[in-house]
Design an enzyme around this catalytic site. Structure first.
Site, PDB file in Angstrom:
ATOM      1  N   HIS A 225      15.800  -7.733 -51.886  1.00 57.06           N
ATOM      2  CA  HIS A 225      14.958  -8.500 -50.948  1.00 57.06           C
ATOM      3  C   HIS A 225      15.711  -8.937 -49.692  1.00 57.06           C
ATOM      4  O   HIS A 225      15.146  -8.987 -48.617  1.00 57.06           O
ATOM      5  CB  HIS A 225      14.315  -9.701 -51.644  1.00 57.06           C
ATOM      6  CG  HIS A 225      15.285 -10.715 -52.156  1.00 57.06           C
ATOM      7  ND1 HIS A 225      15.852 -10.635 -53.404  1.00 57.06           N
ATOM      8  CD2 HIS A 225      15.811 -11.824 -51.588  1.00 57.06           C
ATOM      9  CE1 HIS A 225      16.671 -11.651 -53.579  1.00 57.06           C
ATOM     10  NE2 HIS A 225      16.671 -12.394 -52.494  1.00 57.06           N
ATOM     11  N   ASP A 226      16.996  -9.245 -49.833  1.00 55.43           N
ATOM     12  CA  ASP A 226      17.745  -9.756 -48.681  1.00 55.43           C
ATOM     13  C   ASP A 226      18.648  -8.721 -48.027  1.00 55.43           C
ATOM     14  O   ASP A 226      19.561  -9.087 -47.286  1.00 55.43           O
ATOM     15  CB  ASP A 226      18.595 -10.959 -49.114  1.00 55.43           C
ATOM     16  CG  ASP A 226      17.810 -12.248 -49.061  1.00 55.43           C
ATOM     17  OD1 ASP A 226      16.869 -12.324 -48.238  1.00 55.43           O
ATOM     18  OD2 ASP A 226      18.138 -13.167 -49.830  1.00 55.43           O
ATOM     19  N   LYS A 229      19.862  -9.031 -44.517  1.00 55.24           N
ATOM     20  CA  LYS A 229      20.904  -9.976 -44.094  1.00 55.24           C
ATOM     21  C   LYS A 229      22.192  -9.274 -43.665  1.00 55.24           C
ATOM     22  O   LYS A 229      23.023  -9.894 -43.000  1.00 55.24           O
ATOM     23  CB  LYS A 229      21.204 -10.966 -45.221  1.00 55.24           C
ATOM     24  CG  LYS A 229      20.155 -12.059 -45.367  1.00 55.24           C
ATOM     25  CD  LYS A 229      20.553 -13.070 -46.437  1.00 55.24           C
ATOM     26  CE  LYS A 229      19.522 -14.187 -46.562  1.00 55.24           C
ATOM     27  NZ  LYS A 229      19.849 -15.086 -47.685  1.00 55.24           N
ATOM     28  N   HIS A 254      15.713 -11.145 -40.796  1.00 56.30           N
ATOM     29  CA  HIS A 254      16.241 -10.353 -41.924  1.00 56.30           C
ATOM     30  C   HIS A 254      15.140  -9.671 -42.733  1.00 56.30           C
ATOM     31  O   HIS A 254      15.355  -8.625 -43.331  1.00 56.30           O
ATOM     32  CB  HIS A 254      17.174 -11.178 -42.828  1.00 56.30           C
ATOM     33  CG  HIS A 254      16.469 -12.041 -43.835  1.00 56.30           C
ATOM     34  ND1 HIS A 254      15.959 -13.272 -43.541  1.00 56.30           N
ATOM     35  CD2 HIS A 254      16.190 -11.844 -45.148  1.00 56.30           C
ATOM     36  CE1 HIS A 254      15.406 -13.800 -44.631  1.00 56.30           C
ATOM     37  NE2 HIS A 254      15.529 -12.943 -45.627  1.00 56.30           N
TER      38      HIS A 254
HETATM   39  P1  C2E Z   1      14.087 -19.550 -45.752  1.00 57.59           P
HETATM   40  O1  C2E Z   1      13.964 -20.996 -45.481  1.00 57.59           O
HETATM   41  O2  C2E Z   1      13.193 -18.619 -45.018  1.00 57.59           O
HETATM   42  O3  C2E Z   1      15.586 -19.134 -45.488  1.00 57.59           O
HETATM   43  C1  C2E Z   1      16.007 -17.790 -45.548  1.00 57.59           C
HETATM   44  C2  C2E Z   1      17.476 -17.728 -45.566  1.00 57.59           C
HETATM   45  O4  C2E Z   1      17.987 -18.276 -44.334  1.00 57.59           O
HETATM   46  C3  C2E Z   1      18.165 -18.562 -46.633  1.00 57.59           C
HETATM   47  O5  C2E Z   1      18.214 -17.881 -47.848  1.00 57.59           O
HETATM   48  C4  C2E Z   1      19.521 -18.751 -46.035  1.00 57.59           C
HETATM   49  O6  C2E Z   1      20.340 -17.602 -46.189  1.00 57.59           O
HETATM   50  C5  C2E Z   1      19.234 -18.915 -44.574  1.00 57.59           C
HETATM   51  N1  C2E Z   1      19.089 -20.342 -44.211  1.00 57.59           N
HETATM   52  C6  C2E Z   1      17.970 -21.075 -44.162  1.00 57.59           C
HETATM   53  N2  C2E Z   1      18.219 -22.337 -43.734  1.00 57.59           N
HETATM   54  C7  C2E Z   1      19.566 -22.397 -43.517  1.00 57.59           C
HETATM   55  C8  C2E Z   1      20.457 -23.439 -43.047  1.00 57.59           C
HETATM   56  O7  C2E Z   1      20.077 -24.563 -42.761  1.00 57.59           O
HETATM   57  N3  C2E Z   1      21.793 -23.115 -42.936  1.00 57.59           N
HETATM   58  C9  C2E Z   1      22.245 -21.889 -43.241  1.00 57.59           C
HETATM   59  N4  C2E Z   1      23.564 -21.647 -43.121  1.00 57.59           N
HETATM   60  N5  C2E Z   1      21.441 -20.894 -43.684  1.00 57.59           N
HETATM   61  C10 C2E Z   1      20.105 -21.136 -43.823  1.00 57.59           C
HETATM   62  P2  C2E Z   1      18.354 -18.720 -49.193  1.00 57.59           P
HETATM   63  O8  C2E Z   1      19.358 -19.779 -49.030  1.00 57.59           O
HETATM   64  O9  C2E Z   1      18.595 -17.793 -50.335  1.00 57.59           O
HETATM   65  O10 C2E Z   1      16.963 -19.361 -49.407  1.00 57.59           O
HETATM   66  C11 C2E Z   1      15.833 -18.611 -49.758  1.00 57.59           C
HETATM   67  C12 C2E Z   1      14.603 -19.444 -49.624  1.00 57.59           C
HETATM   68  O11 C2E Z   1      14.667 -20.505 -50.570  1.00 57.59           O
HETATM   69  C13 C2E Z   1      14.464 -20.107 -48.264  1.00 57.59           C
HETATM   70  O12 C2E Z   1      13.869 -19.262 -47.305  1.00 57.59           O
HETATM   71  C14 C2E Z   1      13.560 -21.270 -48.624  1.00 57.59           C
HETATM   72  O13 C2E Z   1      12.227 -20.817 -48.765  1.00 57.59           O
HETATM   73  C15 C2E Z   1      14.058 -21.660 -49.995  1.00 57.59           C
HETATM   74  N6  C2E Z   1      15.069 -22.725 -49.887  1.00 57.59           N
HETATM   75  C16 C2E Z   1      16.411 -22.607 -49.998  1.00 57.59           C
HETATM   76  N7  C2E Z   1      17.006 -23.808 -49.847  1.00 57.59           N
HETATM   77  C17 C2E Z   1      16.017 -24.703 -49.635  1.00 57.59           C
HETATM   78  C18 C2E Z   1      16.005 -26.131 -49.423  1.00 57.59           C
HETATM   79  O14 C2E Z   1      17.040 -26.821 -49.395  1.00 57.59           O
HETATM   80  N8  C2E Z   1      14.773 -26.710 -49.252  1.00 57.59           N
HETATM   81  C19 C2E Z   1      13.619 -25.997 -49.274  1.00 57.59           C
HETATM   82  N9  C2E Z   1      12.452 -26.646 -49.109  1.00 57.59           N
HETATM   83  N10 C2E Z   1      13.611 -24.658 -49.488  1.00 57.59           N
HETATM   84  C20 C2E Z   1      14.795 -24.032 -49.653  1.00 57.59           C
HETATM   85  C1  SIN Z   2      21.042 -14.189 -51.080  1.00 60.54           C
HETATM   86  O1  SIN Z   2      21.223 -13.645 -49.997  1.00 60.54           O
HETATM   87  O2  SIN Z   2      21.573 -13.731 -52.074  1.00 60.54           O
HETATM   88  C2  SIN Z   2      20.187 -15.418 -51.194  1.00 60.54           C
HETATM   89  C3  SIN Z   2      19.284 -15.623 -50.011  1.00 60.54           C
HETATM   90  C4  SIN Z   2      17.834 -15.451 -50.401  1.00 60.54           C
HETATM   91  O3  SIN Z   2      17.593 -15.245 -51.576  1.00 60.54           O
HETATM   92  O4  SIN Z   2      16.951 -15.494 -49.529  1.00 60.54           O
HETATM   93 FE    FE Z   3      17.768 -14.038 -52.134  1.00 56.08          FE
HETATM   94 FE    FE Z   4      15.334 -13.740 -47.706  1.00 56.58          FE
END
Ligand code: C2E
Ligand code: SIN
Ligand code: FE
Ligand code: FE
Ligand code: SIN
Ligand code: SIN
Length: 366
Positions: A225-226, A229, A254
């Protein structure tokens, strides 16, 4: 028991028309095995495959017994394969080459046997067709051997193709998994993320009622899925802290990037992977990205991976956040039911949450 020429032809045509209508490989192999067994009125038929790397013969299809593996130089089958020579033996128990270990284990008494080696198009032996015990205690005749050879040569071609397809399938899966892990390593995320997302996706697909082949397909492709990235700059991908709006906009590319990487492939697996890459950030209420697709217009693979991915992301530490505790995670899914996520999937997830926690534990990061 014998057939005349006309009966023989009818028999073969019947079998082939039967085979033409079965799509599933397992079923196809069973039809082939049945054809070989019934064409010579035998009690049982096994299709043995030669594994050159491990020097074993194993039963791809076997009547009445579990899959068996044995040393490739053993027994009558091993003999036929090694010498690439058909065998017809009507006094098996007194043949020194016979490997009676399997009879001993199953309690079945082998008395008569024919073995026909199968070759691929390059004249390499790929295995053997074995029939056991001619019915009504008769013995196998030269004519039986001829009929079985005919059936086996037809079967060999099909089996060779199936083995090749399986090999291609395996290669594809390995490739996809490696690509998924590569994408993940780039973002310094923990080792088992893609594995866990794969398993959660499979379980959700199963609970949702997708056919087993689709569940397995999703398990194979959701780690991708990612993959997009890999196109995101390090400074953004691994930024320790929140992304600003501009950075987030870049980050969000991404999904489309992943789709673009995979979309031109003709491989069914990569086609499915491209759907998952494209749609795993769409939201059920139509406010996700990149295309604001809504509800069931989001492919079920996308809806499932979205939930699996967020469940894993929330429970994991990231460069920008700590891991959440379970209550907070559950509360988010209750809140996001019908908004971010397919409500039916959320119900299934909540109902079976213990199974998801068990997967998380099994594939925990070390
Ligand atoms: P998303 O919010 O669309 O974020 C996609 C990806 O963008 C994240 O994958 C991460 O790699 C990056 N990203 C998003 N926000 C930040 C940030 O503030 N700083 C940095 N350095 N990177 C960021 P990831 O982490 O695997 O998360 C996948 C999805 O999980 C996110 O999609 C979101 O839907 C959810 N998620 C993850 N962490 C949180 C959180 O703390 N709160 C909420 N409400 N959702 C989260
Ligand atoms: C990952 O890149 O392995 C986590 C980020 C995501 O699942 O969106
Ligand atoms: Fe992922
Ligand atoms: Fe993603
Ligand atoms: C043999 O090949 O000698 C034994 C194999 C079997 O019992 O099926
Ligand atoms: C999105 O998936 O579009 C945003 C992430 C979130 O709602 O938590």
């Amino acid at each position: 028991m014998k057939r005349n020429a006309e009966e023989l032809l009818t028999f073969i045509l019947d079998t082939i028309s039967n085979i033409a209508s079965v799509h599933q490989q397992e079923k196809l192999l069973h039809e082939l095995s049945k054809m070989c067994r019934d064409i010579v009125f035998a009690d049982r038929c096994s299709i043995w495959i030669l594994d050159k790397r491990h020097h074993t013969l194993w039963t791809k299809v076997a009547d009445g017994v579990e899959p068996i593996s044995m040393d490739a130089s053993k027994g009558l089958v091993g003999n036929a394969v090694n010498d690439n020579k058909a065998l017809i033996i009507n006094d098996v128990q007194n043949d020194v080459r016979f490997n009676n270990a399997i009879d001993k284990k199953t309690g079945y008494l082998t008395q008569t046997m024919m073995v026909i080696p199968m070759e691929n198009k390059n004249d390499e032996v790929i295995g053997a067709i074995q029939v056991i015990n001619k019915k009504e205690d008769e013995t196998f005749s030269k004519l039986d051997l001829k009929y079985l050879t005919l059936a086996a040569s037809y079967a060999a071609e099909t089996i060779g193709t199936i083995l090749l397809l399986e090999e291609i399938d395996k290669t594809q899966k390995e490739l996809i998994y490696i690509m998924g892990v590569t994408g993940e390593n780039r973002s310094k995320e923990t080792g088992f993320h893609v594995k866990r997302v794969a398993e959660y996706s499979w379980l959700l697909a199963k609970l949702y009622g997708l056919p087993p082949s689709e569940c397995e397909r999703l398990r194979d492709v959701s780690p991708m899925h990612d993959i997009g990235k890999i196109g995101i700059a390090d400074a953004i991908l691994n930024k320790p802290g929140r992304l600003d709006d501009g950075e987030m906009d870049i980050m969000k590319t991404h999904a489309k990037l992943g789709h673009d990487i995979l979309r031109y492939s003709e491989l069914p697996l990569l086609k499915a992977a491209s759907i998952v890459a494209y749609e795993h950030h769409e939201r059920f209420d139509g406010t996700g990205y990149p295309n604001q697709v809504e509800g069931e217009e989001i492919h079920i693979f996308g809806r499932i991976t979205a939930l699996a991915d967020v469940f894993d992301a929330l429970g994991s530490e990231r460069v920008y956040k700590k891991a959440w505790d379970d209550e907070r995670i559950i509360a988010l899914f209750q809140e996001e039911k019908g908004k971010h996520f397919d409500p039916h999937l959320v119900d299934l997830f909540l109902e079976h949450r213990e199974d998801f926690f068990a997967i998380r534990k099994e594939f925990a990061d070390v």
